[in-house]
Structures are given as structure tokens and as C-alpha cells.
Design an enzyme around this catalytic site. Structure first.
Site, PDB file in Angstrom:
ATOM      1  N   ASP A   1     -11.435   2.452  -2.938  1.00 27.29           N
ATOM      2  CA  ASP A   1     -11.720   2.072  -1.552  1.00 27.29           C
ATOM      3  C   ASP A   1     -12.972   1.862  -1.844  1.00 27.29           C
ATOM      4  O   ASP A   1     -13.755   1.662  -0.723  1.00 27.29           O
ATOM      5  CB  ASP A   1     -10.628   3.224  -0.640  1.00 27.29           C
ATOM      6  CG  ASP A   1      -9.710   2.581  -0.435  1.00 27.29           C
ATOM      7  OD1 ASP A   1      -9.121   1.635  -0.582  1.00 27.29           O
ATOM      8  OD2 ASP A   1      -8.433   3.791   0.320  1.00 27.29           O
TER       9      ASP A   1
ATOM     10  N   ASP B   1       0.772  -1.162  -0.301  1.00 29.89           N
ATOM     11  CA  ASP B   1       0.220  -0.125  -0.258  1.00 29.89           C
ATOM     12  C   ASP B   1       0.411   1.280   0.377  1.00 29.89           C
ATOM     13  O   ASP B   1       1.989   1.766  -0.089  1.00 29.89           O
ATOM     14  CB  ASP B   1      -0.771  -0.370   1.652  1.00 29.89           C
ATOM     15  CG  ASP B   1      -2.674   0.799   1.003  1.00 29.89           C
ATOM     16  OD1 ASP B   1      -1.937   1.566   0.052  1.00 29.89           O
ATOM     17  OD2 ASP B   1      -3.263   0.360   1.680  1.00 29.89           O
TER      18      ASP B   1
HETATM   19  C1  GLA Z   1      -5.595   1.998   2.642  1.00 28.06           C
HETATM   20  C2  GLA Z   1      -6.118   1.014   1.308  1.00 28.06           C
HETATM   21  C3  GLA Z   1      -7.114   0.330   2.034  1.00 28.06           C
HETATM   22  C4  GLA Z   1      -6.632  -0.852   3.594  1.00 28.06           C
HETATM   23  C5  GLA Z   1      -6.006   0.862   4.304  1.00 28.06           C
HETATM   24  C6  GLA Z   1      -5.378   0.092   5.254  1.00 28.06           C
HETATM   25  O1  GLA Z   1      -6.771   2.921   2.099  1.00 28.06           O
HETATM   26  O2  GLA Z   1      -6.960   1.261   0.019  1.00 28.06           O
HETATM   27  O3  GLA Z   1      -7.573  -0.946   0.894  1.00 28.06           O
HETATM   28  O4  GLA Z   1      -5.408  -1.504   2.834  1.00 28.06           O
HETATM   29  O5  GLA Z   1      -5.655   1.485   3.404  1.00 28.06           O
HETATM   30  O6  GLA Z   1      -4.900   2.075   6.565  1.00 28.06           O
END
Ligand code: GLA
Length: 726
Positions: free
Chosen positions: A545, A475
Site C-alpha cells: 500500500d 483483497d
Molecule cells: C487494501 C488494499 C488497497 C485498497 C483497500 C480498499 O488496503 O491494499 O489497495 O484496495 O484495501 O479497501
């Protein structure tokens, strides 16, 4: 496929349906002459006979050099010597001024495609490459333009390298990767734009005199703009109109510009964003700019899409994974957020395993003291209060249920509240004398430092070596700001943004080499770094997301315009949706998630009995469709963004024997009993079976399939189509 007519001084690159033509003007300047529908004849020397009034000929002498420079369709335009349109190369010389004037110096045609040093790029032994050398004798600078093609694909891959062959230091202030000069006519610029949780919506704007720009100066390819620009003829549709696309194989800050000049012609450029960029080039050093994929279609967007899908599957995605079925996963992020422990995860895994799900992914919160997003990034040590007995015990427990195990990292980041930051405050990007700006309570690691790269690598690799981990979600949750390094000298701070991206490539490349069976999924606050560069390392990327199925229709349509479905991370989540608050039937959520790497992002122990009971059939259906989704041809049939009522696309196997039609009715309409959908891509002379009835392929594609409208909003269904032999 690539040829040079020595007598006429013409280069011609042919793909199955397109030709790309350049010529040498007056023995000196490399001009772009044509890109478009394939031309069979090679006698194109006349394209160099520019009418005198249109182009003051170079041979006329120096008196009108500026007019000449400003009109010539330069193949690789430079800054400071008379071409006032968008340039690609700007160099500051030893006296501190700017100006490059490149002259043709030679060419080479080789089989295959060379790798680009330190950069992701398309690859394949079956390619052919043209390298054209240009020189500026005053700066003693050599520029190499590379053009590669692969059999059967209507794309031309371009890149540029710049070498300082002199003794003085040079500063590269702009090195874009490609320029395309397109003639006159009414055009629209097509791009993918958005924001967090609203990525890659298809956007079209009329092109008028002046410039239009897409960009990211955030150090990542971004939610806001995508490193793709297309110039399309006005009203070009799925199957009609001309399309010139540029897709940048890069994951950092970029710029794409479409310009309509005073003379009515168009120029498109794409490359690393010159803002905050300055690369020091010592004597003897080279700089390699990333690759741009050029794609031309004379028959609308569908053909562009299928060419890019084919190119990325055959020449970009990691070979091991491209056609391998990916495990159906369950991710605990929306299920638990930071509030989990060993027992909760095992309970989810147990229930998931019983319903056919194949992998548990443990998301953010398993390390340091990370109970919220305000601490511990960089402290990649398992929190044994949450995971009693350690990581291996949990992984073994999940494996014992017959499931694989995956884990989340955010390796490029450092929390001010972390052990590592307290020990090494100089490991974060910062400007001297300023407190660096936080985003999501975090700072960015200074990856130009070799010891930071080593620390980051060992943190991730150490965890992977400690247990049987099959998957990593990598990420990246904030843009780069305060771009300063206490490691680099003052005159190399302009390298930092690009060096960050190069470091990410180096780290992911190294990880894939040490763990060849690892499935790597990239992510950046959803889809803020969804680009061809990252795909070279990870065969799938978390799309957004926003897991709301209806918003996803628009996000996925834009993503599918360029990317094969098999790379698009898509999950079924709980309702009301955590981002939008909307409720959509469970079945529709599954239909929409089938467009990608299918999985679940919910607490399976808490959803309704009815929803849980539907999961095994959904998983089985995805597994059955997986080869078709991974290998088949994609056809967009209708866009909810355009018609406001329904969304529909089709995937057809290469042999045309099987197909699926994904249909989502977003809004129901009163008193409109049926809808006719014209299918695509079937064999015109064969019959097909749908729901037990037999139709001819020709009729389905011309007259269409009459579908009963579902009752109610947000209704999704998948229709199976199979070739029928009597
Ligand atoms: C980001 C990712 C999510 C999740 C969060 C965790 O927003 O896109 O899918 O993994 O971080 O903090």
C-alpha cells in the site's frame, strides 16, 4: 539428474550447478550428506563413514541411541525419539503421547512432477522426481519425501505426505515440509521482514548457537515476515559467497527456523506453523504438506535470484499470463477512496483512455452500503445509488472508451454490519462465548463450511458473469483471530487455519477455470500475502500500500530478490504521497513503477496539466519495455538501503541484445560530479550503444559507465542499452 547408488546406498540429485546428496545409514536411517556446488563424480559412499567419535554409529546398539539420534543429520527429523534439534514431524498417537521414529523403506524415480493435492506447486513435464518412503511401524505411518528438479534450474522442490496406514486415529501436530542440515562455519540468516506499507526489507543477522525464527501465525504469509529463509556465508554478496535458500509455496501461517547446534552445525526447517495446527488423520487418510523450493548458489545472491525468477516464470505462474503484456491500469482507490459514483469513474476513465491507459479498476466501495470500511463485506450486490443503471452499464461505458474494466473484492471477509452476517452470524470465525475481535471493522468468513465457500464463489462469479469484466483484485485485509468454527468438531479445530488457506486456493482455482481469460491480482492490505502460493493462481500481486517511490525502492528490492519483476504490482500515485507525505518528481515515480506491472493510482482529472501530459509517453515506454521486463534477466547493481544515496538495477534480454538500467538518485551529494556504474550481464565481446555513444561490453562491465549525477534529490532515469553492430 537423479540417481541411486544401490551398493553405496547413496541418492544424488544434480542440477546444472548443484548437487544434493543423501544416504541410508545402517540400512535404516535417511541422512542428509551434502548440498552445495555440483560434484561430477558419483563415488560418494565415503560420506556415510561418519567417524565413530563424531557420530555414535547406529550399529553399535541401543546403548547410545539418543546420542546417535541427536547427531545424525536426519533428512526428515522427527519429534520425541532422541533428536533434540528442530524437528519436522510430531505425531500424537492413540494413547495421547508423542514420538516418531522413521526408517527407510524404499524409493522410486519417475519422470515429470506429480501435482500436490489441493495445493499450488511448481509444475512441468520436463521434470524428474525422486520419492523416498519412510515408515514408522509402531504408528503404522508412511511418510513420502518428494524431490523434483527441472532442467537448467538450480532448485530442488521438496514436499512431504504422511499417510495413516494403521487402524488408529493419529493427530499430526507438526508436519514441516523440509529440513536442511548445513555444516559448520560463520553464517548469516537472510530474511525479508517488515510491516504494513514497509514489506519485505532485506534483513541479515549473524547466526549464533541457538535458534532464529521467522514466522506468521496470522493465517496469511504476512507483512511482518516472508516465507523465505536463507543461510548465507558471512559477507556473501551479489556475486560471491554461498547461499542456501528455502522458499515456501504457501500462503497461510508458516514457520522457518535456523538453528546452530551444540556441535556447531546448522539446521534449517520450513513449513506450516505448528502453532494452532493439529490435523486429524483417520485410518487410510493422507496429509499433503506444501512445497518448499530449495535453492543453492555458490556465487552469491544474483544467481539465486535468477534461478528463482526462472523457476517461477517457467514452472509456477499461470501459463496464459506469464509472458502476456498486462494492461496498463488506473485504479480509483487513492483517487476517490469510497467517495465515487458512475460519473466520477467515467470521467477518470475518459481522461485515462485519452492518455493511453488501457484498463479502469473500480476498487472498494461499489457494493452494499459501503461508504466507509465499516460495513457491507459479504453483501456483494452493486450499490445502484452509486452506480446508477447498474454495473453492466458502467462496464459498457468504460468498454466504449476502448478500455477494459476491473473490479475489487474481499471475498474472505464479512462485516458485522451486513445483511449476510445478520442472516448467518455463524458464518464468521469465532470462539464460543467470546465476541470475535474485529480488525478494520470486519470478521473472517468460516471457509471450512461448504455452504460459505459456495456463497463466496457464487458472489464473485455472479458479478463476473453479469458484465464484461477482465480483471479482479482479490483483497484480504485482516489476520485470522478467534480461530474457531461452529461447523468443525472439537478435535478438528486445529485444522481451521490450514483449511482457510486451502479454501482460498480452491476458490481461486475454480475462478480461474470458469473465467480462463480473467486477470487475477492478489492483494492483502498491500503485500501481506505476497508468496509463491498465490502466484500459482494470479500472475501479479499488489506489492504494498506504500506507493511512495523512495520507500518502494526498498520494498521492491526485497521483492525482486525472489520474484520476477512482471509479478510485482507497482503504480504511480499522487503527491504528497498519501502514506508518507513525501513528494517525488512524477518522472521518478514512473521509473520506479516500471519495475512491475505498471499502472496509475490517482485522479487523472485532478493532477497538473504537466503531469497529465507526461502520461502517454510513460505508457508507451512501459509497453516498449514490457517484453524485456517480463522475460529478461535481472541484476541488482546498487542498493539505496546499503549506500544511502542511490539505487540501481539492470534488466538484460536473454540474447543480451537489449538492456535497461534503472537508476534513482535518492540523495544528491555536493561536489561529486560523476558516478561510475559497472554494468552486468552484457556480452563481453560485443559493443553497445548508449545515448548515441558506442562502448565495448567488456569495458562497460569492468571499467563501468560514467554517469553524470542528476541535480537534486529523488531523480530517477532509465538508460537504454542496445547491442551495436558496426
Ligand atoms: C487494501 C488494499 C488497497 C485498497 C483497500 C480498499 O488496503 O491494499 O489497495 O484496495 O484495501 O479497501
Amino acid at each position: 539428474m537423479i540417481g541411486f547408488d544401490e551398493k553405496k546406498q547413496i541418492f544424488k540429485i544434480d542440477t546444472p550447478n548443484s548437487s544434493y546428496v543423501m544416504g541410508i545409514v545402517g540400512g535404516e536411517y535417511l541422512a542428509h550428506l551434502y548440498y552445495g556446488q555440483r560434484i561430477e563424480v558419483n563415488d560418494l559412499g565415503y560420506l556415510l563413514d561418519f567417524p565413530e567419535e563424531d557420530l555414535i554409529n547406529a550399529s553399535v546398539g541401543n546403548g547410545e541411541k539418543v546420542s546417535f539420534m541427536d547427531r545424525l543429520p536426519h533428512e526428515y527429523p522427527c519429534h520425541g525419539t532422541g533428536d533434540f534439534r528442530q524437528s519436522c514431524l510430531k505425531v500424537r498417537g492413540p494413547q495421547g503421547n508423542w514420538g516418531v521414529d522413521l526408517r527407510y523403506a524404499g524409493y522410486e524415480i519417475v519422470s515429470g512432477k506429480p501435482e500436490l493435492d489441493g495445493l499450488p506447486a511448481t509444475f512441468g513435464d520436463d521434470g524428474e522426481t525422486l520419492a523416498i518412503t519412510l515408515r514408522d511401524d509402531c504408528l503404522v505411518l508412511k511418510v513420502k519425501l518428494l524431490y523434483s528438479v527441472f532442467p537448467g534450474i538450480d532448485c530442488v522442490m521438496r514436499s512431504v505426505s504422511v499417510e495413516n496406514q494403521g487402524t488408529d486415529m493419529l493427530y499430526l501436530e507438526e508436519v514441516l515440509s523440509a529440513c536442511l542440515n548445513v555444516g559448520e562455519g560463520d553464517c548469516e540468516a537472510l530474511s525479508l521482514t517488515g510491516s504494513w506499507a514497509r514489506e519485505r526489507h532485506i534483513t541479515r543477522q549473524k547466526v549464533d548457537v541457538g535458534v532464529q525464527l521467522i514466522e506468521s501465525a496470522r493465517g496469511i504469509s504476512s507483512h511482518q515476515h516472508h516465507p523465505f529463509y536463507a543461510l548465507v556465508s558471512e559477507h556473501a554478496g551479489q556475486e560471491s559467497g554461498e547461499v542456501y535458500g528455502m522458499h515456501f509455496v504457501y500462503s497461510g501461517s508458516f514457520q522457518g527456523i535456523v538453528e546452530k547446534s551444540q556441535h556447531g552445525s546448522h539446521r534449517m526447517v520450513m513449513g506450516i506453523h505448528p502453532q494452532d495446527f493439529c490435523w486429524q488423520l483417520k485410518s487410510g487418510e493422507s496429509f499433503q504438506a506444501p512445497e518448499v523450493v530449495l535453492v543453492y548458489s555458490g556465487t552469491g545472491l544474483d544467481a539465486m535470484t535468477r534461478n528463482l525468477h526462472e523457476l517461477y516464470r517457467e514452472h509456477l505462474l499461470p501459463r496464459k499470463w506469464v509472458y502476456q503484456k498486462r494492461p496498463v491500469l488506473i485504479n480509483n482507490w487513492e483517487a476517490t477512496y469510497f467517495d465515487f459514483d458512475q460519473d466520477k469513474l467515467l470521467a477518470i476513465a475518459k481522461e485515462a483512455a485519452g492518455h493511453g491507459i488501457e484498463m479502469l479498476v473500480m476498487d472498494d466501495g461499489w457494493f452494499g452500503r459501503r461508504d466507509s470500511d465499516n460495513s457491507s463485506l459479504g453483501d456483494w450486490k452493486v450499490n445502484e445509488e452509486k452506480l446508477r443503471g447498474g454495473l453492466k452499464k458502467l462496464v459498457d461505458g468504460v468498454n466504449a472508451l476502448g478500455m477494459k474494466f476491473g473490479i475489487w473484492f474481499e471475498p474472505e471477509m464479512i462485516s458485522p454490519d451486513s445483511e449476510v452476517y445478520r442472516a448467518h452470524p455463524d458464518w464468521a470465525l469465532r470462539l464460543p462465548g467470546r465476541e470475535p475481535a474485529q480488525s478494520r471493522n470486519q470478521l473472517v468468513m468460516d471457509l471450512s463450511r461448504p455452504e460459505v465457500r459456495e456463497y463466496v464463489y457464487e458472489s464473485v462469479a455472479g458479478i463476473l458473469r453479469s458484465a464484461n469484466i477482465s480483471y479482479v483484485k482479490w483483497d484480504m485485509n485482516r489476520p485470522l483471530t478467534d480461530v474457531g468454527s461452529s461447523y468443525l468438531p472439537a478435535d478438528r479445530q486445529g485444522e481451521l487455519m490450514h483449511r482457510h488457506t486451502l479454501a482460498v486456493y480452491e476458490l481461486q482455482g475454480r475462478l480461474c477455470r470458469e473465467f480462463p481469460d480473467l486477470l487475477l491480482e492478489n492483494c492483502a492490505s498491500g503485500g501481506a500475502r505476497f508468496d509463491p502460493g498465490m502466484l500459482y493462481y494470479s500472475p501479479q500481486i499488489w506489492c504494498s500500500d506504500d506507493t511512495d517511490a523512495i520507500e518502494r525502492l526498498a520494498i521492491q528490492e526485497g521483492t525482486q530478490l525472489l520474484y520476477p519483476l512482471s509479478v510485482i504490482g507497482a503504480h504511480v500515485s499522487d503527491c504528497p504521497n498519501h502514506v508518507l507525505g513525501r513528494s517525488v518528481p512524477f518522472e521518478t515515480r514512473a521509473v520506479v513503477a516500471m519495475a512491475g506491472t505498471f499502472g496509475y493510482e490517482l485522479d487523472i482529472t485532478k493532477i497538473s496539466e504537466e503531469e497529465r501530459a507526461a502520461i502517454p509517453a510513460q505508457v508507451k515506454r512501459y509497453q516498449a519495455y514490457a517484453p524485456l521486463i517480463q522475460q529478461g534477466d535481472y541484476y541488482r547493481i546498487a542498493s539505496y538501503q546499503d549506500n544511502h544515496y542511490y539505487d540501481c538495477y539492470q534488466v538484460v534480454s536473454k540474447d543480451k541484445k537489449t538492456s535497461i538500467l534503472m537508476f534513482v538518485q535518492v540523495l544528491a551529494q555536493v561536489n561529486r560530479p560523476s558516478r561510475t556504474i559497472r554494468l552486468k550481464g552484457l556480452a563481453i565481446d560485443r559493443d553497445y550503444q548508449i545515448d548515441g555513444k558506442v562502448y565495448s561490453g567488456e569495458a562497460l562491465m569492468k571499467a563501468g559507465l560514467v554517469m553524470k549525477r542528476p541535480h537534486g534529490d529523488f531523480r530517477g532515469e532509465i538508460i537504454e542499452i542496445s547491442m551495436f553492430s558496426r
